[in-house]
Design a protein around this motif. Structure first.
Motif, PDB file in Angstrom:
ATOM      1  N   ALA A  96      -5.741 -14.428  -4.149  1.00  0.00           N
ATOM      2  CA  ALA A  96      -4.650 -15.262  -4.658  1.00  0.00           C
ATOM      3  C   ALA A  96      -3.564 -14.424  -5.319  1.00  0.00           C
ATOM      4  N   ALA A  97      -3.961 -13.409  -6.064  1.00  0.00           N
ATOM      5  CA  ALA A  97      -2.968 -12.541  -6.708  1.00  0.00           C
ATOM      6  C   ALA A  97      -2.376 -11.553  -5.714  1.00  0.00           C
ATOM      7  N   LEU A  98      -3.197 -11.082  -4.780  1.00  0.00           N
ATOM      8  CA  LEU A  98      -2.750 -10.018  -3.884  1.00  0.00           C
ATOM      9  C   LEU A  98      -1.677 -10.495  -2.909  1.00  0.00           C
ATOM     10  N   ILE A  99      -1.761 -11.743  -2.456  1.00  0.00           N
ATOM     11  CA  ILE A  99      -0.796 -12.199  -1.452  1.00  0.00           C
ATOM     12  C   ILE A  99       0.602 -12.396  -2.049  1.00  0.00           C
ATOM     13  N   ARG A 100       0.739 -12.237  -3.362  1.00  0.00           N
ATOM     14  CA  ARG A 100       2.068 -12.269  -3.984  1.00  0.00           C
ATOM     15  C   ARG A 100       2.725 -10.886  -3.985  1.00  0.00           C
ATOM     16  N   GLN A 101       1.957  -9.843  -3.653  1.00  0.00           N
ATOM     17  CA  GLN A 101       2.425  -8.469  -3.787  1.00  0.00           C
ATOM     18  C   GLN A 101       3.005  -7.958  -2.472  1.00  0.00           C
ATOM     19  N   GLY A 102       3.993  -7.073  -2.590  1.00  0.00           N
ATOM     20  CA  GLY A 102       4.595  -6.457  -1.414  1.00  0.00           C
ATOM     21  C   GLY A 102       5.868  -7.165  -1.005  1.00  0.00           C
ATOM     22  N   HIS A 103       6.867  -6.384  -0.565  1.00  0.00           N
ATOM     23  CA  HIS A 103       8.159  -6.944  -0.144  1.00  0.00           C
ATOM     24  C   HIS A 103       8.457  -6.511   1.276  1.00  0.00           C
ATOM     25  N   VAL A 104       8.815  -7.484   2.110  1.00  0.00           N
ATOM     26  CA  VAL A 104       9.190  -7.224   3.502  1.00  0.00           C
ATOM     27  C   VAL A 104      10.695  -7.359   3.626  1.00  0.00           C
ATOM     28  N   MET A 107       0.822  -1.205   0.000  1.00  0.00           N
ATOM     29  CA  MET A 107       0.000   0.000   0.000  1.00  0.00           C
ATOM     30  C   MET A 107       0.858   1.258   0.000  1.00  0.00           C
ATOM     31  N   ASP A 108       2.010   1.194   0.667  1.00  0.00           N
ATOM     32  CA  ASP A 108       2.910   2.341   0.699  1.00  0.00           C
ATOM     33  C   ASP A 108       3.448   2.655  -0.685  1.00  0.00           C
ATOM     34  N   VAL A 109       3.759   1.611  -1.456  1.00  0.00           N
ATOM     35  CA  VAL A 109       4.331   1.803  -2.798  1.00  0.00           C
ATOM     36  C   VAL A 109       3.253   2.198  -3.804  1.00  0.00           C
ATOM     37  N   THR A 110       2.094   1.547  -3.740  1.00  0.00           N
ATOM     38  CA  THR A 110       1.061   1.745  -4.762  1.00  0.00           C
ATOM     39  C   THR A 110       0.078   2.859  -4.437  1.00  0.00           C
ATOM     40  N   GLY A 111      -0.003   3.239  -3.161  1.00  0.00           N
ATOM     41  CA  GLY A 111      -0.972   4.254  -2.776  1.00  0.00           C
ATOM     42  C   GLY A 111      -2.402   3.759  -2.725  1.00  0.00           C
ATOM     43  N   VAL A 112      -2.620   2.453  -2.795  1.00  0.00           N
ATOM     44  CA  VAL A 112      -3.973   1.903  -2.709  1.00  0.00           C
ATOM     45  C   VAL A 112      -4.557   2.195  -1.321  1.00  0.00           C
ATOM     46  N   TYR A 159      -7.939  -1.763  -1.059  1.00  0.00           N
ATOM     47  CA  TYR A 159      -7.191  -2.997  -0.779  1.00  0.00           C
ATOM     48  C   TYR A 159      -8.125  -4.099  -0.286  1.00  0.00           C
ATOM     49  N   LEU A 160      -9.059  -3.755   0.577  1.00  0.00           N
ATOM     50  CA  LEU A 160      -9.983  -4.762   1.094  1.00  0.00           C
ATOM     51  C   LEU A 160     -10.832  -5.356  -0.021  1.00  0.00           C
ATOM     52  N   GLU A 161     -11.204  -4.526  -1.001  1.00  0.00           N
ATOM     53  CA  GLU A 161     -11.968  -5.050  -2.127  1.00  0.00           C
ATOM     54  C   GLU A 161     -11.115  -5.989  -2.975  1.00  0.00           C
ATOM     55  N   LEU A 162      -9.845  -5.628  -3.191  1.00  0.00           N
ATOM     56  CA  LEU A 162      -8.940  -6.526  -3.920  1.00  0.00           C
ATOM     57  C   LEU A 162      -8.744  -7.833  -3.164  1.00  0.00           C
ATOM     58  N   LEU A 163      -8.637  -7.745  -1.852  1.00  0.00           N
ATOM     59  CA  LEU A 163      -8.462  -8.958  -1.047  1.00  0.00           C
ATOM     60  C   LEU A 163      -9.685  -9.853  -1.146  1.00  0.00           C
ATOM     61  N   ARG A 164     -10.854  -9.251  -1.217  1.00  0.00           N
ATOM     62  CA  ARG A 164     -12.091 -10.031  -1.316  1.00  0.00           C
ATOM     63  C   ARG A 164     -12.228 -10.690  -2.678  1.00  0.00           C
ATOM     64  N   THR A 165     -11.837  -9.990  -3.730  1.00  0.00           N
ATOM     65  CA  THR A 165     -12.088 -10.494  -5.078  1.00  0.00           C
ATOM     66  C   THR A 165     -10.924 -11.262  -5.673  1.00  0.00           C
TER      67      THR A 165
END
Length: 712
Positions: free
Chosen positions: A377-385, A358-363, A368-374
């Motif tokens: 599977a794709a969303l959990i690949r996004q973001g780097h810790v 969210m910090d990188v994309t500004g979502v 984000y919650l709507e993307l997580l709902r729909t």
């Protein structure tokens, strides 16, 4: 001042108020003050066995010239700490005599009255700078007795301090630990629990928890906070047991022990060795150092109780989750942070990864919650810790490879579970229907020990939790992640080799549907056990049917689930399920099959109950047309005719309704006999049609004035 086993002590210049978590800071402060000639009262040194420490602390606050509050997050939640600094503030509310000195030893708030007291920060600088700040804070305090230039000797006296306390901000003499996570938030209760557990005398402790819960980060934070408690702190990545000897050899070289680390640690006491992400207790057992230091193993596997004490780590408490979200995303409101934390199940890695994305994309949070709902599977690949390899999508790959290699039946069981809901799944769903399952799971469910081992393998890898008759995923994100990984098992993606087992993943959603269809009764609420079974499995039916699999099981489950919702006064939820049931039944069976007529009849009945008889009639007439060219059972035909008759009554057409309901009554009577409850229902409907028809005929024969009176 009297106390301390009857010995009389002079009044103190400073009373040190602290919690046990900050003892290292308190002792360091006390040592510095006494080295400068001040008289100090500190529980760690002056509360010897036999003394009443509560009385001594009260007397210390009352009779010492000044109180030093060692301020930290733990101190702020301490009942005794609050009582001690409140007493000092009460005697000098304006601070004119500087009776309360506030020394912060970590970054924390100064709430309420403490906010008005000027504090000094001792943390974040080296020891020399911290000492200078301390001296400045106590400048002007009264001095008294002269302290010896050397540390006290015999430890049996009232003050058992023989070694100069180490500066709490300094690292151990031998130090090899990952960098501290700057975003580490919360976990104060868990850190306190660990500290108490580690002081029980047991040498080996296992920190157990699911992947992504923050076991390693908690131990890194603990090591940094308590570095002053150890002379040696060494971190060993233990995921690959073959590399453990190399890490121990490196420690041996640092210790100057030619025979290795195990020999070098034998005669030492103040050491901590962490085996991080260990998978096999046997592999760690062979490398445990001897002596009286501390060994901590972080693991997601069971079985480590054979080595020592086990401390289990769960997800974050909600306030800590919200604090972590807002630390990573300061612009997010408290309400949105709470919604996001709830959606992510308070899993620390999920919050970190989501915040990075969210910090990188500004979502924003709603997006984000709507993307997580729909598209979870794709969303959990996004973001780097920064401090973690991979993402949530790959977090459980090692467990999947191990299951495919060692427990193929467990791996198949997992493949079915990911297509069900996160709610508990009854184990008899599997054991009652081996004919639906692929080998080797089909054989395992018929043998209690083998099936127990298959379920146990999933529990062991912290993928699921088990009760007496149910199992469920340890976390909903485990379900999403495993589903993503298994759906790619036939790809050539790196890191996924070795997951393939008999029964391809593409078959598993169909197996889940067939299991549910085999297990659920067709009649809705005919008996209490039918009702309870539907209540327990309805979430799983909805989850399994979420994807459009055009099978007979899908059509049947959607029709039955919609009927269950209809019967239990949830018609709005039932309508889209009926519509899908009709569409899939037509695809599977063709438009003129009796099963299509059944779905149309049930759908029409729902629309009538929703007050939409005009929408219901075409569906029911289509069902009647299908019945005329097929060979449906009498129950199906009678239900369709009854539905048409009732809709015609609702539309004010009783003359058309009566002959239809007469046919429905005749078929029901012939199929069931005169004493059956369905016959009585059909008779009442026919009588209602006759009454409506008679009323309509009377209305038509009445003079206009009489009709007006009847309407009025």
């Amino acid at each position: 001042m009297s106390g301390n086993g009857g010995r009389t002590l002079p009044d103190s210049d400073f009373f040190i108020s602290y919690t046990s978590e900050d003892r290292a800071w308190a002792e360091w402060i006390a040592w510095q003050l006494e080295q400068d000639g001040y008289r100090v009262l500190i529980q760690a040194w002056d509360m010897v066995p036999g003394s009443n420490w509560v009385h001594r602390m009260q007397a210390g606050v009352r009779e010492s010239s000044r109180t030093v509050a060692v301020l930290s997050r733990t101190y702020l939640s301490s009942v005794y700490g609050q009582a001690e600094w409140h007493a000092a503030w009460r005697d000098d509310p304006l601070g004119e005599r500087q009776q309360l000195l506030v020394l912060r030893v970590e970054d924390c708030e100064r709430p309420g009255l403490l906010g008005a007291v000027v504090s000094v920060d001792l943390f974040g600088v080296d020891e020399a700078a911290s000492r200078r700040r301390l001296h400045e804070a106590v400048r002007g305090a009264l001095t008294g007795r002269l302290k010896p230039s050397v540390p006290p000797g015999f430890p049996g006296g009232p003050r058992a301090v023989t070694v100069r306390p180490q500066f709490p901000g300094a690292l151990a003499e031998i130090w090899h630990v990952p960098a501290r996570n700057p975003a580490f938030t919360g976990r104060e209760a868990e850190l306190s629990l660990l500290h108490k557990a580690f002081r029980t005398g047991a040498t080996v402790h296992a920190l157990l928890g699911m992947a992504g819960v923050g076991k390693s980060q908690l131990m890194v934070e603990y090591a940094h906070r308590h570095s002053a408690d150890f002379d040696v702190v060494w971190w060993i990545p233990a995921e690959d047991p073959a590399l453990i000897p190399d890490h121990l050899a490196a420690l041996g070289r640092e210790l100057g022990a030619p025979d290795g680390a195990l020999t070098g640690l034998r005669d030492r006491q103040r050491w901590l060795v962490v085996f991080d992400d260990a998978d096999d207790p046997a592999a760690v057992r062979d490398h445990l150092p001897p002596g009286s230091g501390l060994v901590v193993v972080t693991t997601r596997r069971n079985g480590f109780r054979a080595l020592g004490e086990v401390v289990e780590l769960g997800v974050l408490d909600r306030p800590d989750s919200v604090a972590l979200v807002r630390r990573r995303l300061p612009a997010v409101s408290g309400e949105d942070a709470d919604r996001l934390a709830a959606a992510l199940g308070d899993l620390p890695l999920a919050i970190e990864q989501t915040s990075a994305y969210m910090d990188v994309t500004g979502v924003p949070v709603p997006g984000y919650l709507e993307l997580l709902r729909t598209d979870a599977a794709a969303l959990i690949r996004q973001g780097h810790v920064r401090h973690h390899r991979g993402t949530l999508a790959t977090l459980w790959n090692p467990a999947l490879r191990a299951l495919a290699r060692e427990h193929p039946a467990a791996r198949q069981l997992l493949g079915v579970l990911v297509h069900l809901a996160p709610e508990p799944v009854p184990l008899d769903l599997f054991t009652a229907h081996p004919e639906v399952l692929p080998p080797p799971l089909a054989a395992a469910v018929t043998r209690p020990v083998e099936f127990a081992n298959a379920v146990g393998a999933l529990v062991d890898h912290y993928l699921v939790r088990r009760t007496a008759g149910e199992l469920r995923f340890a976390h909903d994100l485990v379900r999403h992640s495993v589903r993503v990984a298994l759906s790619r098992e036939h790809d050539d993606a790196p890191g996924l080799s070795g997951m393939r087992v008999p029964g391809p993943f593409t078959d598993m959603p169909l197996i889940a549907l067939d299991l549910l269809a085999a297990h659920l009764p067709g009649r809705i609420a005919d008996a209490p056990e039918d009702l309870s079974r539907w209540q327990a499995l309805l979430p799983h039916v909805l989850a399994a049917c979420a994807a459009d699999h055009p099978t007979s099981a899908t059509a049947w489950l959607l029709d039955r689930a919609a009927t269950f919702l209809h019967v239990h006064d949830r018609p709005e939820e039932a309508e889209p399920l009926f519509a899908r049931a009709v569409a899939i039944a037509e695809t599977v069976y063709g438009p003129e099959h009796p099963n299509v007529a059944t779905c149309l009849t049930n759908y029409g009945g729902l629309l009538r109950d929703l007050g939409r008889p005009a929408d219901a009639l075409p569906l029911l007439e289509r069902a009647r047309a299908v019945d005329s060219v097929s060979e449906p059972g009498p129950r199906s035909v009678a239900a369709n005719l009854s539905g048409i008759g009732l809709v015609l009554l609702d539309l004010g057409r009783p003359g058309e309704a009566r002959p239809v309901l007469e046919d429905a009554f005749a078929i029901t009577l012939e199929a069931n006999g005169p004493g059956h409850p369905d016959v009585a229902v059909a008779r009442r409907r026919l009588e209602a049609a006759a009454e409506s028809e008679a009323a309509a005929a009377y209305h038509r024969r009445s003079p206009p004035l009489a009709r007006k009176r009847l309407r009025g």
